[in-house]
Design a protein around this motif. Structure first.
Motif, short mmCIF file in Angstrom:
data_model
loop_
_atom_site.label_atom_id
_atom_site.label_comp_id
_atom_site.label_asym_id
_atom_site.label_seq_id
_atom_site.Cartn_x
_atom_site.Cartn_y
_atom_site.Cartn_z
N SER A 1 9.07 -8.71 -0.96
CA SER A 1 8.33 -9.19 -2.20
C SER A 1 7.16 -8.18 -2.69
O SER A 1 7.05 -7.75 -3.95
CB SER A 1 7.90 -10.47 -2.53
N GLU A 2 6.43 -7.85 -1.68
CA GLU A 2 4.88 -7.27 -1.91
C GLU A 2 5.54 -5.92 -2.39
O GLU A 2 4.88 -5.15 -3.08
CB GLU A 2 4.07 -7.20 -0.81
N VAL A 3 6.59 -5.18 -1.74
CA VAL A 3 7.14 -3.81 -2.25
C VAL A 3 7.67 -3.78 -3.70
O VAL A 3 7.08 -3.11 -4.33
CB VAL A 3 7.99 -3.52 -1.20
N VAL A 4 8.47 -4.84 -3.97
CA VAL A 4 8.93 -4.93 -5.34
C VAL A 4 7.88 -5.01 -6.43
O VAL A 4 7.68 -4.40 -7.61
CB VAL A 4 10.04 -5.85 -5.31
N ALA A 5 7.04 -6.09 -6.09
CA ALA A 5 5.73 -6.24 -6.97
C ALA A 5 4.95 -5.06 -7.29
O ALA A 5 4.84 -4.38 -8.65
CB ALA A 5 4.97 -7.35 -6.48
N THR A 6 4.75 -4.26 -6.22
CA THR A 6 3.96 -3.16 -6.53
C THR A 6 4.75 -1.78 -7.39
O THR A 6 4.41 -1.26 -8.05
CB THR A 6 3.37 -2.43 -5.23
N ALA A 7 6.07 -1.62 -6.63
CA ALA A 7 6.77 -0.43 -7.03
C ALA A 7 7.08 -0.80 -8.54
O ALA A 7 7.16 0.16 -9.47
CB ALA A 7 8.00 -0.28 -6.19
N GLU B 1 0.80 -1.02 0.18
CA GLU B 1 0.01 0.12 0.16
C GLU B 1 0.91 1.25 0.13
O GLU B 1 0.55 2.25 -0.89
CB GLU B 1 -0.90 0.06 1.12
N ASP B 2 1.86 1.20 0.89
CA ASP B 2 2.64 2.41 1.07
C ASP B 2 3.54 2.49 -0.30
O ASP B 2 3.92 3.71 -0.92
CB ASP B 2 3.50 2.35 2.23
N ALA B 3 4.07 1.42 -0.81
CA ALA B 3 4.72 1.39 -2.04
C ALA B 3 3.98 2.00 -3.36
O ALA B 3 4.66 2.82 -4.12
CB ALA B 3 5.23 -0.19 -2.46
N GLU B 4 2.74 1.85 -3.36
CA GLU B 4 1.79 2.21 -4.35
C GLU B 4 1.55 4.13 -3.99
O GLU B 4 1.83 4.69 -5.08
CB GLU B 4 0.43 1.72 -4.21
N LEU B 5 1.46 4.31 -3.17
CA LEU B 5 1.47 5.72 -2.75
C LEU B 5 2.82 6.54 -3.04
O LEU B 5 2.82 7.61 -3.56
CB LEU B 5 1.15 6.08 -1.30
N ALA B 6 4.05 5.63 -2.80
CA ALA B 6 5.27 6.10 -2.94
C ALA B 6 5.42 6.52 -4.54
O ALA B 6 6.22 7.51 -5.04
CB ALA B 6 6.49 5.21 -2.42
N VAL B 7 5.25 5.44 -5.32
CA VAL B 7 5.51 5.56 -6.72
C VAL B 7 4.67 6.64 -7.53
O VAL B 7 4.85 7.13 -8.41
CB VAL B 7 5.42 4.28 -7.58
N PRO C 1 3.68 12.66 -6.53
CA PRO C 1 4.22 13.83 -7.48
C PRO C 1 5.47 14.49 -7.06
O PRO C 1 6.10 15.19 -7.89
CB PRO C 1 3.21 15.08 -7.46
N ALA C 2 6.19 13.92 -5.81
CA ALA C 2 7.37 14.25 -5.53
C ALA C 2 8.33 13.62 -6.09
O ALA C 2 9.71 13.84 -6.08
CB ALA C 2 7.62 13.96 -3.90
N THR C 3 8.15 12.66 -7.10
CA THR C 3 9.06 11.94 -7.77
C THR C 3 10.02 11.08 -7.02
O THR C 3 11.19 11.48 -6.98
CB THR C 3 9.68 12.89 -8.80
N ILE C 4 9.55 10.05 -6.40
CA ILE C 4 10.51 9.39 -5.49
C ILE C 4 11.27 8.35 -6.30
O ILE C 4 10.86 7.75 -7.31
CB ILE C 4 9.70 8.27 -4.54
N SER C 5 12.79 8.37 -6.19
CA SER C 5 13.51 7.64 -6.90
C SER C 5 13.70 6.27 -6.64
O SER C 5 14.29 5.34 -7.22
CB SER C 5 14.80 8.21 -7.09
N GLY C 6 13.79 6.13 -5.31
CA GLY C 6 13.99 4.96 -4.52
C GLY C 6 13.11 4.74 -3.50
O GLY C 6 12.74 5.49 -2.52
N ILE C 7 13.13 3.24 -3.06
CA ILE C 7 12.39 2.69 -1.70
C ILE C 7 13.44 1.95 -0.96
O ILE C 7 13.95 1.13 -1.70
CB ILE C 7 11.03 1.92 -2.11
N SER D 1 6.54 1.53 -11.64
CA SER D 1 7.78 2.39 -12.47
C SER D 1 8.96 1.41 -12.28
O SER D 1 9.30 0.97 -11.26
CB SER D 1 7.88 3.55 -11.51
N ARG D 2 9.49 1.22 -13.56
CA ARG D 2 10.76 0.50 -13.79
C ARG D 2 12.04 1.25 -13.30
O ARG D 2 12.92 0.61 -12.94
CB ARG D 2 10.98 -0.04 -15.37
#
Length: 379
Positions: A280-286, A244-250, A253-259, A290-291
């Motif tokens: 795994s869940e963070v990677v799958a979502t992020a 859920e948080d990975a989804e919000l991160a990517v 609009p602040a353009t997050i480059s990394g998690i 965004s590659r």
């Protein structure tokens, strides 16, 4: 025990425990409350086994990794750990030199015992490297903004915004040991400012402080837009653990480059998910969104094979926090370098025996995990 006698990180930890005082040792090594999250971070790696491949040409192993527009010798960075002068008088400066010599990037803590400028200058003495400032958002935004602008002027490449500390974890060892920073040490990134009751306690400073200079427990996703407005550096979020948080991160609009998937080394939330299980869940979502967003893991890494397992589960790299502290305690700069050399050699050794000559060949099929029936099955 000399550095040449230290063959693995377990040897290094044992040597450090014989060097550090009880108070400092427990501050560095312990987790929150009963230490469950810390122990789980470490044991999570043992649930996976590596599927060895044979009859492959592994005479040349390429472990190099690209990030922040630069190349590291293998996919590992030094995590931002505070107050390193508790382990060795040269503290973060010794770590910076060792990281540069090893070809790995360095995160610098807001609560470092050397200034962010002095840390980078120390590393620059031996070569070029990438430096990342670990950052908190303070209620007094000017305090945060000053740190950001200083880091940018000094040539730092990114901000590691720590997002899992709206309040400090229950660290019983600090209370039991009445942990304080010794009088000869200071937190120079704040100059003469009084920042937060935590630092006031550590430094025995009883001066009345500005209560706005404490961690803001009202930081939200909208705050990231403000942070983006004051810097051109890459922003990475340190402390995410859910899809859920990975989804919000990517989507920010602040353009997050990394998690950075992290639970603060098990020092914040008791019974937090092990970071390897969160990965795994963070990677799958992020990655689905965004590659370009990198996902790194922090917590529990003790071996080169742990790095391999993290990459096989989708991490772009890992960070280590306690290991450089142990290296400092045992041998200063050379102790940190010994630790980094051990991990690199172990990682490349694991790659070779798993039949992988490049990072791109490390994949979920490199691993197996025990099923409910008790047998190991390929991922």
């Amino acid at each position: 025990m000399g550095l040449s006698d230290i063959l693995c990180i377990r040897d290094l930890q044992r040597a450090a425990e014989g060097t550090l005082s009880k108070t400092v040792r427990e501050y560095f090594n312990d987790g929150a409350e009963d230490g469950i999250a810390l122990a789980d971070n470490i044991s999570a790696f043992d649930r996976y086994k590596i599927r060895q491949r044979v009859l492959r040409d592994v005479s040349s192993i390429d472990s190099q990794k690209q990030a922040f527009g630069s190349t590291m010798s293998f996919p590992l960075a030094v995590a931002p750990s505070g107050m390193q002068c508790l382990a060795h008088p040269e503290g973060e400066q010794a770590t910076a030199r060792a990281a540069t010599r090893a070809g790995v990037f360095m995160g610098v803590s807001t609560f470092a015992t050397k200034s962010l400028e002095d840390v980078k200058r120390a590393g620059d003495e031996v070569g070029n490297n990438v430096y990342l400032l670990q950052l908190y958002i303070f209620k007094n935004r000017k305090t945060t903004e000053d740190l950001v602008r200083r880091a940018e002027r000094a040539g730092y490449k990114g901000l590691l915004l720590t997002v899992d500390t709206p309040r400090l974890g229950n660290r019983y060892n600090m209370t039991r040991n009445d942990f304080k920073l010794p009088p000869h040490l200071r937190i120079p990134n704040f100059g003469e400012k009084k920042v937060g009751p935590f630092v006031q306690h550590l430094t025995r400073d009883t001066t009345t402080e500005d209560d706005s200079n404490i961690n803001d427990d009202n930081v939200t996703w909208e705050t990231l837009v403000w942070l983006r407005s004051i810097t051109k550096m890459e922003i990475w979020l340190k402390g995410l653990s859910t899809a859920e948080d990975a989804e919000l991160a990517v989507r920010s609009p602040a353009t997050i480059s990394g998690i950075i998937v992290s639970n603060h080394g098990g020092r914040q939330l008791e019974s937090a998910l092990p970071t390897l299980d969160s990965l795994s869940e963070v990677v799958a979502t992020a990655k689905a969104r965004s590659r370009d967003v990198q996902v790194w893991l922090d917590g529990g890494v003790r071996k080169g094979s742990d790095i391999f397992k993290a990459l096989a589960l989708g991490a772009d790299g890992v960070l280590i926090g306690r290991i450089p502290l142990w290296g400092l305690a045992v041998g200063g700069e050379e102790g940190v370098l010994r630790a980094l050399d051990i991990l690199k050699a172990e990682f490349q050794h694991t790659m070779a025996l798993a039949g992988c000559t490049t990072l791109s060949e490390i994949s979920p099929s490199s691993l197996a995990r025990r099923t409910a029936s008790g047998v190991y099955a390929k991922l």
